[in-house]
Design an enzyme around this catalytic site. Sequence first.
Site, PDB file in Angstrom:
ATOM      1  N   ASP A 193      11.631 -37.793 -53.325  1.00 58.31           N
ATOM      2  CA  ASP A 193      12.074 -38.940 -52.536  1.00 58.31           C
ATOM      3  C   ASP A 193      13.569 -39.191 -52.709  1.00 58.31           C
ATOM      4  O   ASP A 193      14.244 -39.654 -51.778  1.00 58.31           O
ATOM      5  CB  ASP A 193      11.266 -40.168 -52.954  1.00 58.31           C
ATOM      6  CG  ASP A 193      11.370 -41.298 -51.942  1.00 58.31           C
ATOM      7  OD1 ASP A 193      11.706 -41.019 -50.772  1.00 58.31           O
ATOM      8  OD2 ASP A 193      11.100 -42.456 -52.305  1.00 58.31           O
ATOM      9  N   HIS A 249      14.455 -44.464 -42.947  1.00 58.03           N
ATOM     10  CA  HIS A 249      13.061 -44.241 -43.330  1.00 58.03           C
ATOM     11  C   HIS A 249      12.229 -43.901 -42.087  1.00 58.03           C
ATOM     12  O   HIS A 249      11.355 -44.648 -41.669  1.00 58.03           O
ATOM     13  CB  HIS A 249      12.500 -45.479 -44.042  1.00 58.03           C
ATOM     14  CG  HIS A 249      13.104 -45.708 -45.394  1.00 58.03           C
ATOM     15  ND1 HIS A 249      14.140 -46.592 -45.597  1.00 58.03           N
ATOM     16  CD2 HIS A 249      12.836 -45.145 -46.595  1.00 58.03           C
ATOM     17  CE1 HIS A 249      14.481 -46.597 -46.883  1.00 58.03           C
ATOM     18  NE2 HIS A 249      13.707 -45.713 -47.507  1.00 58.03           N
ATOM     19  N   HIS A 257      13.130 -38.294 -42.581  1.00 56.35           N
ATOM     20  CA  HIS A 257      13.105 -38.495 -44.034  1.00 56.35           C
ATOM     21  C   HIS A 257      11.765 -38.020 -44.604  1.00 56.35           C
ATOM     22  O   HIS A 257      11.725 -37.387 -45.676  1.00 56.35           O
ATOM     23  CB  HIS A 257      13.335 -39.969 -44.364  1.00 56.35           C
ATOM     24  CG  HIS A 257      13.057 -40.321 -45.792  1.00 56.35           C
ATOM     25  ND1 HIS A 257      13.824 -39.852 -46.838  1.00 56.35           N
ATOM     26  CD2 HIS A 257      12.080 -41.106 -46.356  1.00 56.35           C
ATOM     27  CE1 HIS A 257      13.346 -40.332 -47.984  1.00 56.35           C
ATOM     28  NE2 HIS A 257      12.284 -41.084 -47.710  1.00 56.35           N
TER      29      HIS A 257
END
Length: 922
Positions: free
Chosen positions: A810, A658, A662
């Site tokens: 996502d 993360h 990303h």
Amino acid sequence: MSLMPSWRVEVASDEDQEADEASSLRTTGTEGNIHLTFSDVKEWLDAHEEKTADYFLMKADISLINRWLVLHGFLSIKDYVSSRRNSAVFNNSDDSSPIEKCCGYFSDGADATVHQKTNSKKHLRQTYARSRKMNVFRTCDTLGQTHDSSSTQSRRNSLKDMRRFLSLPSRSINILNLLIESKVRIPRVPSKCRDSKRELRFSNERQFFLEIVQEIAHDLDAKSLTQKIIVNLSVLVDADGASLFLIEGPKTRRMLVSKIFDVHFGTSVIIPSPTDDSEIRVPWGTGIIGSVAETGETVNLRNASEHPHYNDEVDKICGYHTETLLCMPIRNADDEIIAVAQVINKNPENDGGIFTAEDEKLAKTYLEFCGIALTNANLFEMSRREYERNKSLLEVVHDLFEEQTSLDKVILKIMQRAQRLLKCERAALLLLQEGGNTESVKFSRTFDLASPAGGHTLSNNRGWPELNTSSGLLQFAERVACTGEVLNLTDPPETQQVAGRHIRSLLCMSIRNRDYKIIGVAIIINRTDGLSFDENDEQLFEAFTLFCGLGINNTLMYSELEKAMARQKVAIEVISYHGTSPKKDVKKFLDARIPTAVEWHLESLQFDDFSLSSDEMIFASIRMFKDLGLISKFRIEYQILCQFLCTLRKNYRSIPYHNWRHAFNVAQVMFAILTHCGLKSILTDLEIFGMLTGCLCHDLDHRGTNNAFQEKSGSALALLYGSKATMEQHHFNHAVMILSSEGHNIFSLLSADDYSRVMKILKHAILATDLSTYFQLRGKFFSFVNNEVYNWDFEDQREILRSMLMTACDLAASTKPWHVQRKVAELVTNEFFEQGDKEKKQLKIQPPALMDREKKHELPQLQYDWIDSICLPLYKSLVKINPRFMEMVEGAELNRERWAALSTQSFSVEESEVSNGNAPKV
């Protein structure tokens, strides 16, 4: 003849004490033995009256004096009744006979002064005896002697004069509290059976009367006392049965209550349920019982069925026939009626089966004592209840200081105690919304406490009407919140027909904070005994609402303090780790050439997530803003955009997954969907602006741990944002902080309305990346997409669509080529395993399988299930909006099959370099 002081004197009596000749006095001294008869001693005592009196005053005790008074008949009924009122409820002597105990309630004032006041009962008795100046004792051969009207009036005046002696002194109150605290039962004289009493009644009437008076003297339990009184009364007047009804409740709502139902009492009754402890309740002023209670007149009927107030419904139920009836009131020291006694069916073998005037006098005399006993029992019960109430209030105060970290826990404890002490079926508490006004009352939170058989729960009981507008309960709460008045309602019509549940009584009060401002409303419903809430309930509930207001105020203040400390801690962490990007780092992006989207395949759904360097990702982000027309449309200054993107990169932490890469990859998928799948024609430019920015900001300052870990560890983030979407709220607030920094606000040239709109879209986009939001909304999305009933002109449907697009971006790594999916899986696994290690070492708990290094062999199957149940349904539904989403579906299906193949083999992260591809980011 004189007795030498050096002698030891012993008096020996034979079996017959009345024969003087049979008694002898044996004296033994140093000079020999001298034999004296009892007549000699009596003669000497008669000849020396002063010495005899001195010896008597020196040696005689109070019981001997009282016994002498009884044996010589110096006590009348009036004096006996009056003096009996001074008996203390705590006296219990095992050293005296029943007659001595009963006689012990009387004393001669002149003689009593020579004794030490060893206890409060004797002190009261002696004081009263002196106040009467020894002129109250009159000769009475039998307890049934007739008294004239002047004697009766004298007795009543005497009883009123004794009022001050009936109050328990402070010392007795202390003893009473100790008795209640230690749960000590006051000893009682064992009760004889009815047959034994009846036999004594006809063999020795005086002894019988003394025993039935002494039997009720020390009983402080209303039910036990009632049982004894009705048995004694029926035996006293030789009747078949008896009933006793106590007067309870305030004057406006008085009822006649029988603790024990014996036989017919001549009026309509409310038959109790088994949970009511077998109490019978008679409405005030109805029937023979009600008439006597209201008028205070004695009713003596030879034929009960002829009386206009008589009712034979109980006779029919019990198969019993009432013929003769005697009903009399029972009064206290203030001549107030506190109960009604009734006896029925006189023994036909005596007095022709009719209650005579003599029966009335005997019953009236005995009921004088019953009034004293019932008053003492009532006083004891009131003291016990007051003690329990004060104890409960102290426990509430203890709860307030013991628990201040949770508003739910504080309110639950307080309402549980209120419900238990006030004995109500339901309690509710509604908190006002902050910033509201008196014209439109709104409640922010509702606590509804029902008391089912299994215990207390803070949830709505299905059998009860909900706290909504239709139930009528909410109107009461709003009324109290506006006016601050107290509502005490019986059978409120507004709530009669709600949910089939009858609301018999309701008490509603406001809750105020320390500034006396109304912050909520408390409601209790239906006393469990079926009665209405009285003034005592109002006073007690008012005390509870006061404590509740203090508890809520303290808890909210404590919560604000915790949030302030957490906010400070988070700010310090952010400042120490991040900060804005320096201008020298931004300068290199101002004049450099930016490659086209085609050169870097930015419009492709198969984009390689690892193909660009860190700087190239900033150039690519600028290209996406430019190609979407956002820079020109919203007049974004180029330098501000570069500064904003560089600072975003700096505010992502160096963690395996993360991170900044990303965030860029999610933004790239959004760019590809908008340009490749035709979504640009559905969404407005302002929505695209907010969503693309949201993709770049959606994981700002991620710590490598999920929301569940924040809650388990009690981190500052959990204290600051709560347990719902903890990290996502932090990501949004961090984005707002960057946008608020000088030279970073890419929304600065928007109009006020557009600025407010784009900030709302930005927040919604970031919060949508919490999978709990996806699970809440996907059912609606699948429904209107599968049925083709969607209309993007409706804002609520557009909002759901934006949420689904954020989730699709996502989770897009599951749709990428296998080499990208494999590398992403490795990064995710490493990050999850690090969290699992923290849970084991720091929290001492077992982590989930996808975060447990020891269960890495299960990861292929977990990844297969993840793609199959979470990812594929979303992408398949998007295909129905635009067929170009099929490319993502096919990619996800290929990766699912790869994971299925690996799950059948001996899996190892080191061997396959793969792990859980994209586990839930919750």
